[in-house]
Enzyme design. Structure first.
Site, PDB file in Angstrom:
ATOM      1  CG  ASP A   1      -2.080   0.939   1.211  1.00 36.50           C
ATOM      2  OD1 ASP A   1      -2.485   1.657   0.387  1.00 36.50           O
ATOM      3  OD2 ASP A   1      -2.773   0.212   1.086  1.00 36.50           O
TER       4      ASP A   1
ATOM      5  CE1 TYR B   1     -13.290   3.425  -8.418  1.00 35.73           C
ATOM      6  CE2 TYR B   1     -15.901   3.128  -8.850  1.00 35.73           C
ATOM      7  CZ  TYR B   1     -14.653   2.906  -8.199  1.00 35.73           C
ATOM      8  OH  TYR B   1     -14.319   1.169  -7.325  1.00 35.73           O
TER       9      TYR B   1
ATOM     10  CE  LYS C   1     -12.307  -0.430  -9.593  1.00 36.54           C
ATOM     11  NZ  LYS C   1     -10.777  -0.891  -8.758  1.00 36.54           N
TER      12      LYS C   1
HETATM   13  P1  NAD Z   1     -10.247   1.850   0.538  1.00 40.59           P
HETATM   14  O1  NAD Z   1      -9.995   3.652  -0.059  1.00 40.59           O
HETATM   15  O2  NAD Z   1     -10.492   2.103   2.405  1.00 40.59           O
HETATM   16  O3  NAD Z   1      -8.944   1.543   0.494  1.00 40.59           O
HETATM   17  C1  NAD Z   1      -7.727   1.508  -0.524  1.00 40.59           C
HETATM   18  C2  NAD Z   1      -7.184   1.399   0.040  1.00 40.59           C
HETATM   19  O4  NAD Z   1      -5.772   1.604  -1.855  1.00 40.59           O
HETATM   20  C3  NAD Z   1      -6.124   2.195   0.145  1.00 40.59           C
HETATM   21  O5  NAD Z   1      -5.609   1.572   1.509  1.00 40.59           O
HETATM   22  C4  NAD Z   1      -5.686   3.568   0.048  1.00 40.59           C
HETATM   23  O6  NAD Z   1      -3.903   4.072   0.448  1.00 40.59           O
HETATM   24  C5  NAD Z   1      -4.960   2.407  -1.597  1.00 40.59           C
HETATM   25  N1  NAD Z   1      -3.972   3.222  -3.261  1.00 40.59           N
HETATM   26  C6  NAD Z   1      -4.986   3.824  -3.577  1.00 40.59           C
HETATM   27  N2  NAD Z   1      -3.398   4.672  -3.929  1.00 40.59           N
HETATM   28  C7  NAD Z   1      -2.553   3.716  -4.163  1.00 40.59           C
HETATM   29  C8  NAD Z   1      -1.697   3.954  -4.669  1.00 40.59           C
HETATM   30  N3  NAD Z   1      -1.014   4.650  -5.703  1.00 40.59           N
HETATM   31  N4  NAD Z   1      -0.239   2.694  -4.349  1.00 40.59           N
HETATM   32  C9  NAD Z   1      -0.820   1.857  -3.383  1.00 40.59           C
HETATM   33  N5  NAD Z   1      -2.294   1.982  -3.250  1.00 40.59           N
HETATM   34  C10 NAD Z   1      -3.374   3.065  -2.477  1.00 40.59           C
HETATM   35  O7  NAD Z   1     -10.687   1.650  -0.527  1.00 40.59           O
HETATM   36  P2  NAD Z   1     -12.365   0.179  -0.740  1.00 40.59           P
HETATM   37  O8  NAD Z   1     -13.282   0.656  -0.201  1.00 40.59           O
HETATM   38  O9  NAD Z   1     -11.309  -0.740   0.584  1.00 40.59           O
HETATM   39  O10 NAD Z   1     -11.842   0.197  -1.757  1.00 40.59           O
HETATM   40  C11 NAD Z   1     -10.880  -0.980  -2.331  1.00 40.59           C
HETATM   41  C12 NAD Z   1     -10.766  -1.704  -3.552  1.00 40.59           C
HETATM   42  O11 NAD Z   1     -12.221  -1.731  -3.683  1.00 40.59           O
HETATM   43  C13 NAD Z   1     -10.910  -0.169  -4.603  1.00 40.59           C
HETATM   44  O12 NAD Z   1     -10.104  -0.478  -6.392  1.00 40.59           O
HETATM   45  C14 NAD Z   1     -12.210   0.603  -4.959  1.00 40.59           C
HETATM   46  O13 NAD Z   1     -12.096   0.378  -6.091  1.00 40.59           O
HETATM   47  C15 NAD Z   1     -12.475  -1.044  -5.067  1.00 40.59           C
HETATM   48  N6  NAD Z   1     -14.464  -1.014  -4.816  1.00 40.59           N
HETATM   49  C16 NAD Z   1     -14.966  -0.317  -3.333  1.00 40.59           C
HETATM   50  C17 NAD Z   1     -16.104  -0.143  -3.606  1.00 40.59           C
HETATM   51  C18 NAD Z   1     -17.134   0.652  -2.679  1.00 40.59           C
HETATM   52  O14 NAD Z   1     -17.798   1.093  -2.259  1.00 40.59           O
HETATM   53  N7  NAD Z   1     -15.777   0.856  -1.157  1.00 40.59           N
HETATM   54  C19 NAD Z   1     -17.019  -0.408  -4.721  1.00 40.59           C
HETATM   55  C20 NAD Z   1     -16.733  -1.009  -5.931  1.00 40.59           C
HETATM   56  C21 NAD Z   1     -15.129  -0.904  -5.792  1.00 40.59           C
END
Ligand code: NAD
Length: 259
Positions: A33, A153, A157
């Site tokens: 991360d 976004y 995706k």
């Molecule tokens: P989150 O923000 O809690 O976690 C995302 C993590 O990615 C964070 O720890 C962040 O530091 C890390 N990150 C971001 N940019 C980075 C980089 N440049 N290099 C390394 N690490 C990086 O979000 P989440 O909700 O746990 O999301 C996880 C995945 O699930 C993402 O790909 C997100 O798009 C996808 N997602 C989330 C949701 C939702 O509703 N939360 C819905 C659909 C998809």
């Protein structure tokens, strides 16, 4: 032998829940991360991607069973394309040789329900062409236009899902016995959606627009982790090239004709 996994985005939300679930199964996990991880690397940069690959090789000793590419952003900025698509690919392709040493190698990637909710055609073409500089420049143009910025976004995706389906069946992946699948989460309670879900009007809007017949409009990250962990485990014997929507039925409600 205990399985060895890498989880990108492991510092927060879905990635953190996935890392914890794998550890509860007795498996070894290395998180990657931009902060608070075993491998602290920015997956939008060349240096960060190279450091990640070198550290995965060093920490695992050359054999990896699964990579969970979960790191991501949902903000309407170019870095969202950088991490969600190009960073995801780098985090997977750079460890392929290590996966080849596993008896049951698996790749699992987070897409999103946003992948089918509209995208920008020009940005999608630029992303899928593999020209990262061009894609980032196009994303910067979209980011500067409030009417189009939100397409960044969903487009990133959509491209992720296209990459999964195009690559999973190739000789270097399927032919080498490596399964590649995705999970498409709906709305999940993580720091990414904290502000949105704290707004009662937004919650009402989600309840009225997302046909979620099952457990409400928002999920806990652990509910998504269980789908990811199944796809990344040896129990997944025959599934590859798929994106499993983990969204309480939203996708089926929105596009029931898709078979
Ligand atoms: P989150 O923000 O809690 O976690 C995302 C993590 O990615 C964070 O720890 C962040 O530091 C890390 N990150 C971001 N940019 C980075 C980089 N440049 N290099 C390394 N690490 C990086 O979000 P989440 O909700 O746990 O999301 C996880 C995945 O699930 C993402 O790909 C997100 O798009 C996808 N997602 C989330 C949701 C939702 O509703 N939360 C819905 C659909 C998809």
């Amino acid at each position: 032998m205990t399985r060895v996994n890498v989880v990108t985005g492991g510092a927060s939300g879905i990635g953190k829940a996935t890392a914890e679930m794998l550890r509860e199964r007795g498996e070894t996990v290395y998180t990657a991360d931009i902060h608070n991880a075993d491998i602290v690397a920015d997956l939008t940069t060349t240096e960060g991607r190279e450091f990640y690959a070198a550290e995965v090789a060093r920490l695992t000793g050359g054999k990896l069973d699964a990579v969970y590419a979960i790191a991501g952003l949902a903000t309407p900025v170019p870095a969202t394309v950088g991490v969600n698509y190009f960073g995801m690919i780098a985090s997977v392709e750079s460890v392929r040789d290590l996966l080849l040493q596993s008896d049951s190698p698996r790749v699992v990637i987070t897409s999103s329900v946003a992948s089918y909710m509209g995208h920008d055609d020009a940005l999608l073409d630029a992303i899928l062409s593999g020209d990262e500089d061009k894609a980032l420049a196009m994303a910067a143009e979209l980011a500067a236009d409030p009417a189009r910025a939100n397409a960044i976004y969903g487009t990133s995706k959509h491209a992720v899902t296209r990459w999964i389906r195009a690559n999973a069946v190739k000789p270097e992946w399927a032919g080498a016995g490596i399964a590649i699948n995705g999970v498409g989460p709906g709305v999940i309670r993580t720091p990414m959606t904290e502000d949105m879900l704290a707004d009662p009007d937004m919650l009402k809007y989600l309840e009225s627009t997302i046909p979620s017949p099952f457990n409400g409009p928002a999920a806990e990250p652990e509910w998504i982790a269980s789908a990811l962990v199944f796809l990344g485990s040896p129990e997944n014997m025959f599934i590859t090239g798929q994106v499993l929507f983990a969204d309480g039925g939203a996708e089926a409600g929105i596009r029931p004709e898709l078979v």
